[in-house]
Design an enzyme around this catalytic site. Structure first.
Site, PDB file in Angstrom:
ATOM      1  N   HIS A  24       0.857  -1.190   0.000  1.00  0.00           N
ATOM      2  CA  HIS A  24       0.000   0.000   0.000  1.00  0.00           C
ATOM      3  C   HIS A  24       0.889   1.234   0.000  1.00  0.00           C
ATOM      4  CE1 HIS A  24      -3.881   2.040   1.760  1.00  0.00           C
ATOM      5  NE2 HIS A  24      -3.203   2.881   0.974  1.00  0.00           N
ATOM      6  N   HIS A  26       1.157   4.728  -2.464  1.00  0.00           N
ATOM      7  CA  HIS A  26       0.789   5.540  -3.640  1.00  0.00           C
ATOM      8  C   HIS A  26       2.080   6.170  -4.107  1.00  0.00           C
ATOM      9  CE1 HIS A  26      -3.538   5.283  -2.631  1.00  0.00           C
ATOM     10  NE2 HIS A  26      -3.046   5.142  -1.405  1.00  0.00           N
ATOM     11  N   HIS A 204      -9.574   0.807  -1.480  1.00  0.00           N
ATOM     12  CA  HIS A 204      -9.568   1.465  -0.179  1.00  0.00           C
ATOM     13  C   HIS A 204     -10.987   1.383   0.382  1.00  0.00           C
ATOM     14  CE1 HIS A 204      -5.757   3.059  -1.464  1.00  0.00           C
ATOM     15  NE2 HIS A 204      -5.646   3.909  -0.457  1.00  0.00           N
ATOM     16  N   GLU A 207     -11.370   3.276   5.786  1.00  0.00           N
ATOM     17  CA  GLU A 207     -10.345   4.195   6.307  1.00  0.00           C
ATOM     18  C   GLU A 207     -11.103   5.281   7.067  1.00  0.00           C
ATOM     19  OE1 GLU A 207      -8.280   6.510   3.319  1.00  0.00           O
ATOM     20  OE2 GLU A 207      -6.680   7.117   4.706  1.00  0.00           O
ATOM     21  N   ASP A 285       1.652   3.984   2.767  1.00  0.00           N
ATOM     22  CA  ASP A 285       0.600   4.803   2.146  1.00  0.00           C
ATOM     23  C   ASP A 285       1.188   5.948   1.322  1.00  0.00           C
ATOM     24  OD1 ASP A 285      -2.008   5.340   1.459  1.00  0.00           O
ATOM     25  OD2 ASP A 285      -2.631   6.104   3.412  1.00  0.00           O
ATOM     26  N   ASP A 286       1.532   7.058   1.980  1.00  0.00           N
ATOM     27  CA  ASP A 286       2.113   8.232   1.303  1.00  0.00           C
ATOM     28  C   ASP A 286       3.292   8.711   2.146  1.00  0.00           C
ATOM     29  OD1 ASP A 286      -0.039   8.833  -0.868  1.00  0.00           O
ATOM     30  OD2 ASP A 286      -1.170   8.521   0.976  1.00  0.00           O
TER      31      ASP A 286
HETATM   32  N1  HPA Z   1      -6.685   7.286   1.027  1.00  0.00           N
HETATM   33  C1  HPA Z   1      -7.370   7.540  -0.104  1.00  0.00           C
HETATM   34  N2  HPA Z   1      -6.783   7.988  -1.191  1.00  0.00           N
HETATM   35  C2  HPA Z   1      -5.469   8.189  -1.185  1.00  0.00           C
HETATM   36  C3  HPA Z   1      -4.728   7.944  -0.066  1.00  0.00           C
HETATM   37  C4  HPA Z   1      -5.358   7.474   1.107  1.00  0.00           C
HETATM   38  O1  HPA Z   1      -4.766   7.218   2.179  1.00  0.00           O
HETATM   39  N3  HPA Z   1      -3.441   8.271  -0.377  1.00  0.00           N
HETATM   40  C5  HPA Z   1      -3.440   8.658  -1.667  1.00  0.00           C
HETATM   41  N4  HPA Z   1      -4.664   8.620  -2.163  1.00  0.00           N
HETATM   42 ZN    ZN Z   2      -3.874   4.696   0.398  1.00  0.00          ZN
END
Ligand code: HPA
Ligand code: ZN
Length: 343
Positions: A24, A26, A204, A207, A285-286
């Site tokens: 996971h 991006h 996703h 969350e 994630d990011d």
């Molecule tokens: N959630 C949803 N979209 C996203 C995320 C995330 O954590 N990171 C990049 N796009």
């Molecule tokens: Zn994500």
């Protein structure tokens, strides 16, 4: 070693050393401020921030949307295939340093095609980085195309159409961007088409959105993994289903704290997910926006959650291999390498 008696002060070194897969990430979320400004200069793109420090100072998020606004602005510096390649190579070097042996990278083509960057530019730069990661670093990888859920299903179909000539270059599709108000079922038809095409499916869900979104990701989209999914703990029947069917959750601890899904890491439910028998994994994630790459996520989660032991560390790495889309023989080799670290 006896996994139940490893002293806590030995955990960070073990967490760093163990081989692991990242499922996971991006890739646009790996753009560090320094690279954003370097690419802005190279491409003559003006940014609404005077410099790296001012940009970094803006990384104070209150929820998912407040992050996405800045994340899409950061991606505006990506214009050429070389930019995408440079971004992904920077990530692969960080991944290698964290003993990530395999990474499945999300990319958001609509963020780029909407600015006039051709799909071909995006995927050719990323695919080239994936080949170089294997050749130069020994890191295996694959690409997963994400549809932006705040856009329409028609726009997702148009993106899929553009992607068809490159089917051999990505292994699956996902669903990301603003979750609230955009339930998985909005993309039922496009996911059904991707399934017919033999693509892997992930989304996703859970969350910020409710457990109902996890149910519909499973039952309507028929996904193989849930990205995040941490709100599943609110629904015991869902937890039972996820455990029974061994549906992996790609959990992102630092992201969850940065986006206020949990107030602090001490409130994170990673222990609950693991102890309920779910195939939970740890991911970044990011990482450029949320305070760290893979090992930072592991170390901070284990530091804040005293119930986590070396047994959990081993389980999380083993889960990352099980949950990956790699072939069985490869998974077996990774598991053997993992067991050696814990011998
Ligand atoms: N959630 C949803 N979209 C996203 C995320 C995330 O954590 N990171 C990049 N796009
Ligand atoms: Zn994500």
């Amino acid at each position: 070693m006896n996994l139940d008696t490893v002293p806590r002060d030995r955990l960070p070194a073990l967490l760093r050393a163990m081989p692991k897969a990242e499922l996971h990430i991006h890739i646009e979320g790996s753009l560090e401020p320094e690279l954003i400004f370097a690419l802005a200069e190279r491409n003559g793109v003006a940014l609404p921030y005077p410099g790296v420090e001012a940009l970094r100072a803006a990384y104070a998020f209150t929820d998912l949307q407040s992050f996405l606004d800045i994340y899409y602005a950061g991606a505006s510096v990506l214009l050429k295939a070389q930019d995408f390649e440079d971004m992904a190579m920077a990530y692969f070097h960080r991944a290698k340093a964290d003993n990530v042996v395999h990474a499945e990278l999300f990319f958001d083509p609509q963020t780029h095609t909407a600015r006039g960057v051709p799909f071909e530019t995006v995927i050719s730069g990323l695919a080239r980085a994936c080949r170089r990661a294997q050749d130069e670093l020994g890191v295996s990888s694959a690409l997963i195309l994400c549809f932006l859920r705040h856009l329409s299903e028609e726009e997702a179909f148009a993106t899929l159409e553009e992607a068809l000539p490159y089917l051999g270059q990505f292994i699956g599709v996902g669903l990301d961007s603003s979750e609230r108000g955009h339930p998985p079922e909005k993309f039922a038809r496009v996911f059904a088409r991707c399934r017919e095409l033999g693509l892997h499916l992930v989304a996703h869900a859970g969350e910020e959105g409710p457990p109902a979104y996890v149910w519909s990701a499973l039952d309507v989209l028929k996904v193989e993994r849930i990205d995040h999914g941490v709100r599943s703990v609110e629904d015991p029947a869902l937890m039972q289903r996820l455990a029974q069917e061994r549906v992996p959750l790609t959990v992102c601890p630092l992201s969850n704290v940065k986006l206020c899904v949990f107030e602090t890491m001490r409130e994170h439910n990673l222990v609950e997910l693991l102890d309920a028998g779910l195939v939970a994994t740890v991911n970044s994630d990011d990482p450029a926006y949320f305070g760290g790459y893979m090992n930072q996520n592991f170390v901070e989660a284990f530091e804040a959650l005293p119930q986590l032991t070396a047994r959990h560390a081993h389980q999380l790495a083993a889960n990352s291999f099980e949950a990956s889309f790699a072939d069985e023989a490869q998974k077996q080799r990774w598991r053997e390498a993992l067991d050696k670290v814990f011998a």
